[in-house]
Design a protein around this motif. Structure first.
Motif, PDB file in Angstrom:
ATOM      1  N   ALA A  42       0.832  -1.208   0.000  1.00  0.00           N
ATOM      2  CA  ALA A  42       0.000   0.000   0.000  1.00  0.00           C
ATOM      3  C   ALA A  42       0.868   1.261   0.000  1.00  0.00           C
ATOM      4  O   ALA A  42       0.580   2.229  -0.718  1.00  0.00           O
ATOM      5  CB  ALA A  42      -0.927  -0.002   1.212  1.00  0.00           C
ATOM      6  N   ILE A  43       1.935   1.250   0.790  1.00  0.00           N
ATOM      7  CA  ILE A  43       2.836   2.412   0.825  1.00  0.00           C
ATOM      8  C   ILE A  43       3.480   2.624  -0.544  1.00  0.00           C
ATOM      9  O   ILE A  43       3.595   3.759  -1.023  1.00  0.00           O
ATOM     10  CB  ILE A  43       3.898   2.218   1.924  1.00  0.00           C
ATOM     11  N   ARG A  44       3.891   1.533  -1.188  1.00  0.00           N
ATOM     12  CA  ARG A  44       4.528   1.653  -2.503  1.00  0.00           C
ATOM     13  C   ARG A  44       3.560   2.216  -3.537  1.00  0.00           C
ATOM     14  O   ARG A  44       3.900   3.135  -4.304  1.00  0.00           O
ATOM     15  CB  ARG A  44       5.040   0.282  -2.950  1.00  0.00           C
TER      16      ARG A  44
ATOM     17  N   THR B   4       2.821  11.075  -6.630  1.00  0.00           N
ATOM     18  CA  THR B   4       3.714  11.791  -7.545  1.00  0.00           C
ATOM     19  C   THR B   4       3.039  12.113  -8.873  1.00  0.00           C
ATOM     20  O   THR B   4       3.507  12.999  -9.610  1.00  0.00           O
ATOM     21  CB  THR B   4       4.979  10.960  -7.814  1.00  0.00           C
ATOM     22  N   ARG B   5       1.955  11.405  -9.195  1.00  0.00           N
ATOM     23  CA  ARG B   5       1.258  11.644 -10.468  1.00  0.00           C
ATOM     24  C   ARG B   5       0.169  12.705 -10.352  1.00  0.00           C
ATOM     25  O   ARG B   5      -0.438  13.078 -11.358  1.00  0.00           O
ATOM     26  CB  ARG B   5       0.656  10.327 -10.977  1.00  0.00           C
ATOM     27  N   ILE B   6      -0.098  13.178  -9.153  1.00  0.00           N
ATOM     28  CA  ILE B   6      -1.144  14.185  -8.958  1.00  0.00           C
ATOM     29  C   ILE B   6      -0.617  15.555  -9.403  1.00  0.00           C
ATOM     30  O   ILE B   6       0.502  15.938  -9.026  1.00  0.00           O
ATOM     31  CB  ILE B   6      -1.581  14.241  -7.483  1.00  0.00           C
TER      32      ILE B   6
ATOM     33  N   PRO C 167      -3.924  -1.057  10.373  1.00  0.00           N
ATOM     34  CA  PRO C 167      -2.927   0.019  10.336  1.00  0.00           C
ATOM     35  C   PRO C 167      -3.449   1.252   9.603  1.00  0.00           C
ATOM     36  O   PRO C 167      -4.274   1.153   8.707  1.00  0.00           O
ATOM     37  CB  PRO C 167      -1.747  -0.619   9.593  1.00  0.00           C
ATOM     38  N   VAL C 168      -2.946   2.405  10.023  1.00  0.00           N
ATOM     39  CA  VAL C 168      -3.316   3.671   9.398  1.00  0.00           C
ATOM     40  C   VAL C 168      -2.066   4.278   8.771  1.00  0.00           C
ATOM     41  O   VAL C 168      -1.019   4.402   9.425  1.00  0.00           O
ATOM     42  CB  VAL C 168      -3.906   4.659  10.431  1.00  0.00           C
ATOM     43  N   LEU C 169      -2.165   4.644   7.504  1.00  0.00           N
ATOM     44  CA  LEU C 169      -1.051   5.276   6.797  1.00  0.00           C
ATOM     45  C   LEU C 169      -1.205   6.797   6.828  1.00  0.00           C
ATOM     46  O   LEU C 169      -2.322   7.322   6.734  1.00  0.00           O
ATOM     47  CB  LEU C 169      -0.993   4.803   5.343  1.00  0.00           C
TER      48      LEU C 169
ATOM     49  N   ASP D 244      -7.618  15.691  -4.753  1.00  0.00           N
ATOM     50  CA  ASP D 244      -7.066  14.710  -5.684  1.00  0.00           C
ATOM     51  C   ASP D 244      -6.345  13.585  -4.937  1.00  0.00           C
ATOM     52  O   ASP D 244      -6.371  12.432  -5.372  1.00  0.00           O
ATOM     53  CB  ASP D 244      -6.093  15.395  -6.650  1.00  0.00           C
ATOM     54  N   SER D 245      -5.706  13.906  -3.816  1.00  0.00           N
ATOM     55  CA  SER D 245      -5.022  12.877  -3.033  1.00  0.00           C
ATOM     56  C   SER D 245      -6.025  11.913  -2.408  1.00  0.00           C
ATOM     57  O   SER D 245      -5.796  10.683  -2.385  1.00  0.00           O
ATOM     58  CB  SER D 245      -4.157  13.517  -1.948  1.00  0.00           C
ATOM     59  N   ASN D 246      -7.116  12.447  -1.898  1.00  0.00           N
ATOM     60  CA  ASN D 246      -8.159  11.569  -1.351  1.00  0.00           C
ATOM     61  C   ASN D 246      -8.713  10.637  -2.424  1.00  0.00           C
ATOM     62  O   ASN D 246      -8.948   9.441  -2.174  1.00  0.00           O
ATOM     63  CB  ASN D 246      -9.286  12.420  -0.757  1.00  0.00           C
ATOM     64  N   ARG D 247      -8.924  11.186  -3.627  1.00  0.00           N
ATOM     65  CA  ARG D 247      -9.425  10.349  -4.712  1.00  0.00           C
ATOM     66  C   ARG D 247      -8.392   9.290  -5.099  1.00  0.00           C
ATOM     67  O   ARG D 247      -8.737   8.130  -5.389  1.00  0.00           O
ATOM     68  CB  ARG D 247      -9.780  11.209  -5.926  1.00  0.00           C
ATOM     69  N   ALA D 248      -7.103   9.667  -5.079  1.00  0.00           N
ATOM     70  CA  ALA D 248      -6.050   8.713  -5.425  1.00  0.00           C
ATOM     71  C   ALA D 248      -5.986   7.571  -4.420  1.00  0.00           C
ATOM     72  O   ALA D 248      -5.746   6.408  -4.790  1.00  0.00           O
ATOM     73  CB  ALA D 248      -4.701   9.434  -5.501  1.00  0.00           C
ATOM     74  N   ILE D 249      -6.201   7.878  -3.140  1.00  0.00           N
ATOM     75  CA  ILE D 249      -6.215   6.827  -2.116  1.00  0.00           C
ATOM     76  C   ILE D 249      -7.319   5.816  -2.411  1.00  0.00           C
ATOM     77  O   ILE D 249      -7.096   4.595  -2.410  1.00  0.00           O
ATOM     78  CB  ILE D 249      -6.405   7.435  -0.718  1.00  0.00           C
ATOM     79  N   ARG D 250      -8.493   6.331  -2.656  1.00  0.00           N
ATOM     80  CA  ARG D 250      -9.647   5.449  -2.917  1.00  0.00           C
ATOM     81  C   ARG D 250      -9.438   4.621  -4.173  1.00  0.00           C
ATOM     82  O   ARG D 250      -9.621   3.391  -4.168  1.00  0.00           O
ATOM     83  CB  ARG D 250     -10.903   6.321  -3.054  1.00  0.00           C
ATOM     84  N   GLU D 251      -9.037   5.266  -5.272  1.00  0.00           N
ATOM     85  CA  GLU D 251      -8.941   4.573  -6.552  1.00  0.00           C
ATOM     86  C   GLU D 251      -7.748   3.618  -6.580  1.00  0.00           C
ATOM     87  O   GLU D 251      -7.845   2.519  -7.137  1.00  0.00           O
ATOM     88  CB  GLU D 251      -8.838   5.596  -7.679  1.00  0.00           C
ATOM     89  N   THR D 252      -6.629   4.021  -6.001  1.00  0.00           N
ATOM     90  CA  THR D 252      -5.427   3.175  -6.039  1.00  0.00           C
ATOM     91  C   THR D 252      -5.626   1.896  -5.230  1.00  0.00           C
ATOM     92  O   THR D 252      -5.337   0.788  -5.704  1.00  0.00           O
ATOM     93  CB  THR D 252      -4.211   3.959  -5.504  1.00  0.00           C
ATOM     94  N   LEU D 253      -6.108   2.026  -4.013  1.00  0.00           N
ATOM     95  CA  LEU D 253      -6.320   0.850  -3.173  1.00  0.00           C
ATOM     96  C   LEU D 253      -7.433  -0.035  -3.716  1.00  0.00           C
ATOM     97  O   LEU D 253      -7.375  -1.265  -3.639  1.00  0.00           O
ATOM     98  CB  LEU D 253      -6.620   1.271  -1.736  1.00  0.00           C
TER      99      LEU D 253
END
Length: 267
Positions: free
Chosen positions: A190-192, A199-201, A222-224, A241-250
């Motif tokens: 998840a961290i990776r 970095t893409r945002i 765990p909480v990141l 955009d970061s919140n959206r990236a968290i949701r979409e990436t995971l």
């Protein structure tokens, strides 16, 4: 019955009318000269690129001071004891100052805000429990436009006597976010993934690089902590955009949703 001396009264009326006309002329000429002086001062300060708020302070101070001098001068021209008048003004000033101590405190605080410059027009600040964009720093109050579009006036003394946070002062601002993982999730993966996604945002700075790491542990897992950096004007765009990236990436990586685990034991 004595005869009325009409010539005497006529002379008095003519003299009084002449005094009134003279006073009006002196007032009009004086005010014109005051306006000219204030305009010349403002032009000189503008050529030196002085802060607009400080220029308004100087303009108001010069105009008020010269107007008082003009009134005293007109009264002195007509034989009024200006020393007595000045004493009356001083006494009245003390009385008004005691009655309007709060207003004068706001004025004094406004001077310090202009001189010390903890913020300027256009900055996003948090003052007196309010957050907004500074529209104007006035003589007695500062005008803020809050994020929900409400124009708010805050007394300068309340601002100066409280904590001031200027979100526009520094070139870089950090966005603080959290990502809750499930207990069964691979936090290293998840961290990776999230480090690469940040970095893409758009408008996320490469230096300093975004931080992603384990922050804490809860019953869910765990909480990141995710901490991208950006310019102050891009804060909310990067935040969303970061919140959206968290949701979409995971979600795209098939990470399980956190669930509250309950263990029921029967005795």
């Amino acid at each position: 019955m004595e005869n009325i001396n009409w010539n005497h009264w006529l002379d008095l009326a003519v003299g009084f009318a002449g005094n009134i006309v003279s006073a009006i002329l002196l007032w009009l000429i004086g005010r014109w000269l005051i306006a000219l002086s204030a305009r010349l001062l403002d032009e000189q300060l503008a050529t030196r690129h002085l802060d607009p708020t400080l220029r308004r302070y100087a303009h108001s101070f010069l105009s008020v001071t010269l107007t008082i001098v003009l009134v005293i001068g007109i009264l002195g021209f007509f034989g009024v004891q200006t020393a007595t008048f000045a004493a009356v003004i001083a006494t009245a000033g003390i009385a008004i100052g005691m009655a309007w101590s709060g207003l004068l405190a706001n004025f004094a605080a406004g001077v310090f805000l202009v001189v010390l410059r903890p913020f300027k027009v256009g900055d996003v600040v948090s003052v007196a429990g309010l957050t907004g964009t500074v529209r104007e720093i006035g003589l007695f109050a500062t005008t803020l436009d809050t994020p929900d579009g409400v124009q708010t006036l805050v007394g300068n003394n309340k601002i100066f006597s409280d904590t001031i946070q200027n979100y526009s002062a520094n070139a870089v601002r950090r966005v603080d976010l959290k990502a809750q993982l499930a207990n069964s999730a691979d936090h290293v993966e998840a961290i990776r993934l999230l480090s690469a996604a940040l970095t893409r945002i758009p408008n996320v700075l490469a230096a300093p690089a975004p931080d992603v790491g384990l922050l804490e542990f809860t019953a869910l897992g765990p909480v990141l902590a995710l901490r991208p950096y950006c310019a102050p004007e891009h804060y909310w765009q990067v935040y969303f955009d970061s919140n959206r990236a968290i949701r979409e990436t995971l979600g795209a990586a098939g990470f399980p949703a956190p669930e509250q685990a309950m263990v029921v034991r029967q005795g």
